[in-house]
Design a protein around this motif. Structure first.
Motif, PDB file in Angstrom:
ATOM      1  N   PHE A 160      48.105  40.121  49.532  1.00  0.00           N
ATOM      2  CA  PHE A 160      46.713  39.687  49.566  1.00  0.00           C
ATOM      3  C   PHE A 160      45.904  40.394  50.653  1.00  0.00           C
ATOM      4  CE2 PHE A 160      43.049  37.042  50.051  1.00  0.00           C
ATOM      5  CZ  PHE A 160      42.868  36.390  48.848  1.00  0.00           C
ATOM      6  N   GLY A 196      41.579  39.330  35.103  1.00  0.00           N
ATOM      7  CA  GLY A 196      41.400  39.342  36.549  1.00  0.00           C
ATOM      8  C   GLY A 196      40.019  39.747  37.021  1.00  0.00           C
ATOM      9  N   LYS A 246      46.557  37.564  39.437  1.00  0.00           N
ATOM     10  CA  LYS A 246      45.738  36.420  39.858  1.00  0.00           C
ATOM     11  C   LYS A 246      46.555  35.122  39.895  1.00  0.00           C
ATOM     12  CE  LYS A 246      43.748  35.467  35.251  1.00  0.00           C
ATOM     13  NZ  LYS A 246      43.758  34.030  35.100  1.00  0.00           N
ATOM     14  N   VAL A 259      42.925  43.794  50.250  1.00  0.00           N
ATOM     15  CA  VAL A 259      41.504  43.453  50.140  1.00  0.00           C
ATOM     16  C   VAL A 259      40.657  44.688  50.420  1.00  0.00           C
ATOM     17  CG1 VAL A 259      39.621  42.134  51.160  1.00  0.00           C
ATOM     18  CG2 VAL A 259      41.821  41.029  50.742  1.00  0.00           C
ATOM     19  N   ASP A 316      41.328  31.802  46.296  1.00  0.00           N
ATOM     20  CA  ASP A 316      41.773  31.583  44.909  1.00  0.00           C
ATOM     21  C   ASP A 316      42.574  30.288  44.795  1.00  0.00           C
ATOM     22  OD1 ASP A 316      44.191  32.141  46.059  1.00  0.00           O
ATOM     23  OD2 ASP A 316      44.677  33.857  44.801  1.00  0.00           O
ATOM     24  N   LEU A 320      37.620  31.526  41.646  1.00  0.00           N
ATOM     25  CA  LEU A 320      37.473  31.829  43.062  1.00  0.00           C
ATOM     26  C   LEU A 320      36.459  30.842  43.624  1.00  0.00           C
ATOM     27  CD1 LEU A 320      37.150  35.726  43.080  1.00  0.00           C
ATOM     28  CD2 LEU A 320      39.093  34.403  43.921  1.00  0.00           C
ATOM     29  N   ILE A 347      41.015  41.127  40.313  1.00  0.00           N
ATOM     30  CA  ILE A 347      42.178  40.624  41.035  1.00  0.00           C
ATOM     31  C   ILE A 347      43.433  40.919  40.225  1.00  0.00           C
ATOM     32  CG2 ILE A 347      43.304  38.578  41.990  1.00  0.00           C
ATOM     33  CD1 ILE A 347      40.531  37.317  42.211  1.00  0.00           C
ATOM     34  N   THR A 380      38.212  44.117  45.299  1.00  0.00           N
ATOM     35  CA  THR A 380      39.484  44.287  44.597  1.00  0.00           C
ATOM     36  C   THR A 380      40.617  43.843  45.524  1.00  0.00           C
ATOM     37  OG1 THR A 380      39.672  46.597  45.338  1.00  0.00           O
ATOM     38  CG2 THR A 380      38.678  46.206  43.172  1.00  0.00           C
ATOM     39  N   LEU A 381      41.647  43.243  44.931  1.00  0.00           N
ATOM     40  CA  LEU A 381      42.821  42.855  45.708  1.00  0.00           C
ATOM     41  C   LEU A 381      43.984  42.564  44.773  1.00  0.00           C
ATOM     42  CD1 LEU A 381      43.519  39.494  45.655  1.00  0.00           C
ATOM     43  CD2 LEU A 381      41.310  39.438  46.770  1.00  0.00           C
ATOM     44  N   ASP A 382      45.174  42.568  45.354  1.00  0.00           N
ATOM     45  CA  ASP A 382      46.401  42.215  44.634  1.00  0.00           C
ATOM     46  C   ASP A 382      47.022  41.037  45.380  1.00  0.00           C
ATOM     47  OD1 ASP A 382      48.965  41.988  43.562  1.00  0.00           O
ATOM     48  OD2 ASP A 382      49.171  44.154  43.256  1.00  0.00           O
ATOM     49  N   THR A 383      47.186  39.908  44.701  1.00  0.00           N
ATOM     50  CA  THR A 383      47.648  38.701  45.377  1.00  0.00           C
ATOM     51  C   THR A 383      49.068  38.824  45.926  1.00  0.00           C
ATOM     52  OG1 THR A 383      48.475  37.700  43.333  1.00  0.00           O
ATOM     53  CG2 THR A 383      46.185  37.244  43.949  1.00  0.00           C
TER      54      THR A 383
END
Length: 333
Positions: free
Chosen positions: A99, A58, A36, A103, A75, A41, A33, A93-96
Motif C-alpha cells: 500500500f 479497481g 482492491k 501510492v 479503503d 474509498l 487500485i 494509483t496504488l497496489d494494496t
C-alpha cells in the motif's frame, strides 16, 4: 468588408485562447487500485466525509467540494493522508499488497501528495521501533537527535510543496518524537528490567471457571499472558487472532492466560461468557501488583514465560503479529 470580418473573427479566437481559465470549485479525484480490498474509498476529516465507489476493475472517479487541507483516504483496511484543494485534478494509483510503497499521484496537485506519500515512508523507516527499542538510553537520545535533524532538513528542502503542509510537518516533529521517545524509553526500561531468563513476578487471581489460578499452578508449561479489559478496543480486536492461535496450539505445551484489569468485574464475567473466550480467564480483583511489576502502562500487553516461569519476552508479539508464531517455532513449542 470580408477582410474586416476575418480580422474580427481571428481577434475573437485569439482573445478566447488567452482568456484565463476559471478555477473549478471542486476537486476531481480518479485513479486505479490494484488488488482492491473493497468497493469503496472514504475521504474524510473531522468535519468532512465522502464515499467514492470503486469499480470491479479497481478504477474510480468522483468530484469533491472541500476546504483546503489534509484529509485521510481509506479503503477500510488501510489508508493514507491526501492533500485536497478545489481545482485539483488528481489521479491516484496504488497496489494494496504494498500500500504505502505504491501510492503515486499525477495531475494537478500531485506534487503535494507525492510529498505526503514520501514522508509517510521516510517517517516509518526512521521511527523503526524494533531498532529504537534495541538501543540503550544514551543511544536512543542520540538517534532521536539525528532523526530530528533529518526530518527538518527534508521538510525545509520541499520548496514546491504548499507552505501550510510544511509548516504543519515542522510543528509536529517535536511532539511526534517525544511520543516515540517515551514509548521506546518504556520498552527499553522493561527489557532492561526483564532480560530473558529473569524469574517472573507471580500472580494468584480469580478464575472465571471458579477458584483461583496462580503462576505456580502452570509450572511445566510455557505461559502466554494477555493483559486486557472489556473496554479496550485494541484488546477486543486481538480476540479473533488469539482464538486462532489457541486453537492452533491447543494440544501443545503452552497455557494461554488472559488477565482482565476491568474494575467492573461483572462486565468481565459477561464478556467471557458471551464471547465464549477460551484459555484461562482470570480477573485481577483490584490487585495491580503484577501489572505494576511489568510496567504495564497500556493494554493489550502480552508476556511470554518459559516452563520454569522465567521471562522469554516481557513484551511479546500480539496474536495478530506473525512474529508470535515465529517465536513459538524458535522455542519448539
Amino acid at each position: 468588408m470580408k477582410k474586416l470580418l476575418l480580422l474580427v473573427a481571428v481577434f475573437a479566437i485569439f482573445s478566447c485562447k488567452n482568456e484565463p481559465e476559471v478555477p473549478k470549485d471542486y476537486v476531481t479525484l480518479s485513479g486505479k487500485i490494484e488488488n482492491k480490498n473493497s468497493n469503496i474509498l472514504t475521504v474524510r476529516s473531522r468535519t468532512f466525509s465522502k464515499t467514492i465507489k470503486v469499480n470491479e476493475d479497481g478504477t474510480f472517479k468522483d468530484t469533491l467540494k472541500v476546504e483546503k487541507g489534509v484529509y485521510y483516504i481509506s479503503d477500510g483496511k488501510e489508508g493514507t493522508n491526501i492533500y485536497l484543494e478545489n481545482d485539483f485534478d488528481l489521479k491516484l494509483t496504488l497496489d494494496t499488497k504494498m500500500f504505502d510503497e505504491t501510492v503515486k499521484y499525477t495531475g494537478k496537485g500531485a506534487v503535494h501528495n507525492n510529498f505526503l506519500a514520501e514522508d509517510a515512508l521516510k517517517t516509518e523507516k526512521l521511527l523503526n521501533m524494533e531498532f529504537l527499542t534495541s538501543l540503550d538510553a544514551a543511544g536512543l537520545e542520540k538517534e532521536m537527535k539525528r532523526i530530528r535533524k533529518d526530518l527538518n532538513d527534508f521538510y525545509n528542502s520541499q520548496k514546491d510543496v504548499d507552505s501550510t503542509i510544511i509548516a504543519s510537518k515542522l510543528k509536529d516533529i517535536d511532539p511526534m518524537l517525544k511520543s516515540y521517545t517515551r514509548f521506546a524509553s518504556e520498552e527499553i526500561t522493561i527489557k532492561t528490567k526483564f532480560p530473558k531468563g529473569t524469574p517472573s513476578p507471580t500472580f494468584n487471581y480469580e478464575n472465571h471457571k471458579g477458584g483461583k489460578t496462580s503462576l505456580a499452578d502452570l509450572k511445566g508449561k510455557y505461559v502466554y499472558i494477555d493483559m486486557w479489559a472489556t473496554w479496550c478496543g485494541p484488546c477486543i480486536r486481538e480476540i479473533p487472532s488469539l482464538k486462532k492461535v489457541e486453537e492452533q496450539y491447543h494440544d501443545k505445551n503452552i497455557a494461554f492466560v488472559s488477565i482482565s484489569v476491568d474494575k467492573n468485574r461483572d462486565a468481565w464475567v459477561k464478556m467471557v461468557t458471551d464471547k465464549n473466550l477460551g484459555g484461562i480467564q482470570l480477573h485481577f480483583g483490584g490487585d495491580n501488583t503484577f501489572s505494576k511489576e511489568y510496567i504495564v502502562s497500556g493494554i493489550p500487553r502480552f508476556i511470554l514465560l518459559d516452563t520454569e516461569g522465567k521471562v522469554v519476552s516481557p513484551d511479546a508479539p500480539r496474536p495478530s503479529d506473525p512474529k508470535l508464531i515465529e517465536m513459538f517455532n524458535e522455542l519448539k513449542i
